[in-house]
Write a protein that holds these residues in place. Structure first.
Motif: not given
Length: 295
Positions: A57-76
């Motif tokens: 079994t595997t997991v893959v995660k991507t995150l995008n961080l943008a200070p000042g954005r609401t929400p700051m972190i988006l990901g799948t």
């Protein structure tokens, strides 16, 4: 796709702590393949993956961080098995698993009767640090400190409502927050140490989970030098990404061989006393642990 509410409903913190503990034991036993985290655009985009070899079994995660954005972190997050896939909100998984690993370390290193907790930071990771510590220790008093008194007060109010038996206060400074703490959780993006080693009690356990780049440092080097033990999620990752560890090693305050990996510490618990430190930059095995509960 499982949204944040579905993830939270499916995974209580106690279950998250237990799952992450088991994942680190499997990591220590060599049952994971964990590539180094990919970081792009100055750390604003992160890609993490892990494969559990006994189950394929595997997991893959991507995150995008943008200070000042609401929400700051988006990901799948994508959980892959022979039977199919589960796709989930990566931000909720990240806060859960990051809290959970602090719970694992606290359960291993903090005194069993420790009840005074200091929380430094008021961002997205902060509340789950408290929830995880409360899952493994009898928290009775909580001091909250953040750069914004208004945000610290709001978080203290929310946590007070969630934990009505805990006496919650807003600290005037980081030094004030940690002065009588038995457990400290640091969850900030600070580039300079949050407190001096002299601000800490002689017997205290410190979790630091906020910094994930060499330029970030939540802890003073002197703490890593004088601590009874310094535990990290993975030595290779800490030496590549943990600013506190990199600075202490480069300055000669800490030897690489003094770092204890969490999985090894769970297999062979260290004799603890005085001050102890757990530094985490986050590993994909933690994401795998939460994803397994979702799958």
């Amino acid at each position: 796709m499982l949204d944040a509410h579905a993830v939270r409903a499916a995974v209580p913190m106690t279950a998250a702590v237990n799952a992450v503990r088991e994942a680190f034991l499997d990591l220590a036993a060599g049952r994971f393949v964990v590539p180094q985290r990919l970081s792009f655009a100055g750390g604003t985009t992160l890609v993490m993956s892990a494969c559990h070899t006994p189950t394929s079994t595997t997991v893959v995660k991507t995150l995008n961080l943008a200070p000042g954005r609401t929400p700051m972190i988006l990901g799948t997050l994508v959980w892959n098995t022979a039977a199919g896939q589960v796709v989930a909100d990566a931000v909720e998984v990240t806060t859960l698993r990051t809290g959970a690993v602090s719970g694992v370390a606290t359960g291993l290193l903090a005194p069993p009767e420790a009840s005074r907790l200091a929380l430094l930071g008021t961002g997205a990771q902060a509340a789950d640090q408290v929830r995880a510590v409360a899952a493994v220790r009898p928290v009775r008093r909580l001091a909250v400190f953040g750069r914004s008194p208004a945000r610290a007060s709001a978080l203290a109010g929310r946590l007070g409502g969630e934990f009505p038996d805990v006496v919650v206060r807003v600290a005037s400074s980081a030094a004030d927050a940690v002065a009588d703490a038995e457990i400290v959780c640091c969850a900030t993006s600070s580039s300079t140490p949050l407190f001096g080693v002299e601000d800490l009690p002689e017997r205290v356990h410190v979790n630091a989970i906020g910094s994930y780049l060499p330029s970030m440092r939540e802890l003073p080097a002197e703490l890593l030098t004088t601590a009874g033990c310094v535990v990290v999620d993975q030595a290779e990752a800490a030496l590549a990404e943990a600013g506190e560890v990199i600075h202490a090693v480069d300055a000669g305050f800490l030897e690489r061989g003094e770092l204890i990996e969490l999985g090894s510490a769970l297999c062979r618990p260290p004799v603890v006393g005085g001050r102890t430190v757990f530094k985490s930059v986050g590993l994909a095995v933690q994401d795998w642990a939460i994803a397994r509960l979702l799958g």
